[in-house]
Design a protein around this motif. Structure first.
Motif, PDB file in Angstrom:
ATOM      1  N   ALA A  18      41.099  43.575  48.643  1.00 37.66           N
ATOM      2  CA  ALA A  18      39.752  43.352  49.165  1.00 37.66           C
ATOM      3  C   ALA A  18      38.770  44.345  48.560  1.00 37.66           C
ATOM      4  O   ALA A  18      37.654  43.975  48.173  1.00 37.66           O
ATOM      5  N   LEU A  19      39.148  45.598  48.447  1.00 39.06           N
ATOM      6  CA  LEU A  19      38.270  46.603  47.842  1.00 39.06           C
ATOM      7  C   LEU A  19      38.035  46.312  46.364  1.00 39.06           C
ATOM      8  O   LEU A  19      36.913  46.461  45.860  1.00 39.06           O
ATOM      9  N   LEU A  20      39.078  45.885  45.672  1.00 36.37           N
ATOM     10  CA  LEU A  20      38.927  45.534  44.263  1.00 36.37           C
ATOM     11  C   LEU A  20      37.993  44.347  44.094  1.00 36.37           C
ATOM     12  O   LEU A  20      37.136  44.334  43.197  1.00 36.37           O
ATOM     13  N   ALA A  21      38.116  43.370  44.964  1.00 33.13           N
ATOM     14  CA  ALA A  21      37.237  42.198  44.900  1.00 33.13           C
ATOM     15  C   ALA A  21      35.791  42.589  45.179  1.00 33.13           C
ATOM     16  O   ALA A  21      34.861  42.093  44.528  1.00 33.13           O
ATOM     17  N   ILE A  22      35.570  43.484  46.130  1.00 32.07           N
ATOM     18  CA  ILE A  22      34.205  43.921  46.446  1.00 32.07           C
ATOM     19  C   ILE A  22      33.594  44.662  45.266  1.00 32.07           C
ATOM     20  O   ILE A  22      32.410  44.517  44.965  1.00 32.07           O
ATOM     21  N   VAL A  23      34.386  45.443  44.562  1.00 33.13           N
ATOM     22  CA  VAL A  23      33.879  46.196  43.412  1.00 33.13           C
ATOM     23  C   VAL A  23      33.655  45.290  42.213  1.00 33.13           C
ATOM     24  O   VAL A  23      32.646  45.416  41.504  1.00 33.13           O
ATOM     25  N   LEU A  24      34.557  44.343  41.964  1.00 37.55           N
ATOM     26  CA  LEU A  24      34.466  43.513  40.770  1.00 37.55           C
ATOM     27  C   LEU A  24      33.500  42.346  40.897  1.00 37.55           C
ATOM     28  O   LEU A  24      33.012  41.840  39.882  1.00 37.55           O
ATOM     29  N   PRO A  26      30.243  42.012  41.846  1.00 41.51           N
ATOM     30  CA  PRO A  26      28.932  42.139  41.183  1.00 41.51           C
ATOM     31  C   PRO A  26      29.031  42.200  39.659  1.00 41.51           C
ATOM     32  O   PRO A  26      28.165  41.679  38.954  1.00 41.51           O
ATOM     33  N   ILE A  27      30.098  42.799  39.157  1.00 34.84           N
ATOM     34  CA  ILE A  27      30.263  42.895  37.703  1.00 34.84           C
ATOM     35  C   ILE A  27      30.496  41.514  37.108  1.00 34.84           C
ATOM     36  O   ILE A  27      29.882  41.141  36.102  1.00 34.84           O
ATOM     37  N   VAL A  28      31.349  40.733  37.726  1.00 39.15           N
ATOM     38  CA  VAL A  28      31.618  39.370  37.249  1.00 39.15           C
ATOM     39  C   VAL A  28      30.359  38.519  37.371  1.00 39.15           C
ATOM     40  O   VAL A  28      30.040  37.726  36.477  1.00 39.15           O
ATOM     41  N   LEU A  30      27.252  39.517  37.167  1.00 36.67           N
ATOM     42  CA  LEU A  30      26.338  39.897  36.087  1.00 36.67           C
ATOM     43  C   LEU A  30      26.805  39.364  34.732  1.00 36.67           C
ATOM     44  O   LEU A  30      25.993  38.980  33.896  1.00 36.67           O
ATOM     45  N   LEU A  31      28.117  39.338  34.519  1.00 41.94           N
ATOM     46  CA  LEU A  31      28.632  38.810  33.256  1.00 41.94           C
ATOM     47  C   LEU A  31      28.425  37.306  33.135  1.00 41.94           C
ATOM     48  O   LEU A  31      28.207  36.789  32.033  1.00 41.94           O
ATOM     49  N   LEU A  32      28.484  36.578  34.244  1.00 37.98           N
ATOM     50  CA  LEU A  32      28.334  35.131  34.209  1.00 37.98           C
ATOM     51  C   LEU A  32      26.884  34.664  34.288  1.00 37.98           C
ATOM     52  O   LEU A  32      26.597  33.486  34.055  1.00 37.98           O
ATOM     53  N   LEU A  33      25.957  35.560  34.576  1.00 40.13           N
ATOM     54  CA  LEU A  33      24.554  35.194  34.721  1.00 40.13           C
ATOM     55  C   LEU A  33      23.960  34.550  33.458  1.00 40.13           C
ATOM     56  O   LEU A  33      23.267  33.538  33.565  1.00 40.13           O
ATOM     57  N   PRO A  34      24.216  35.066  32.250  1.00 41.71           N
ATOM     58  CA  PRO A  34      23.664  34.390  31.064  1.00 41.71           C
ATOM     59  C   PRO A  34      24.172  32.955  30.901  1.00 41.71           C
ATOM     60  O   PRO A  34      23.426  32.082  30.455  1.00 41.71           O
TER      61      PRO A  34
END
Length: 62
Positions: A18-24, A26-28, A30-34
């Protein structure tokens, strides 16, 4: 509400995941936004071309 309950269940069952999912998350995101923006632009382009092709039929209908 259901998402929140699923997060609570995940925290109880496997808190490191759960902690890993919460951290990752926003990063994922931002990577998928383009790619989302590119998909939106392609969808608008196809819609424009479709409307341009259908314009004579729309004008004849009126």
């Amino acid at each position: 509400m259901a998402t929140f309950l699923l997060w609570l269940i995940l925290i109880v069952i496997c808190w490191p995941l759960a902690l890993l999912a919460i951290v990752l998350y926003p990063i994922v995101w931002l990577l998928l936004l383009p790619f989302r923006l590119l998909g939106f632009a392609v969808d608008l382009s196809f819609s424009f071309i479709r409307n341009l092709v259908m314009l004579p039929f729309t004008l004849m209908k009126r």
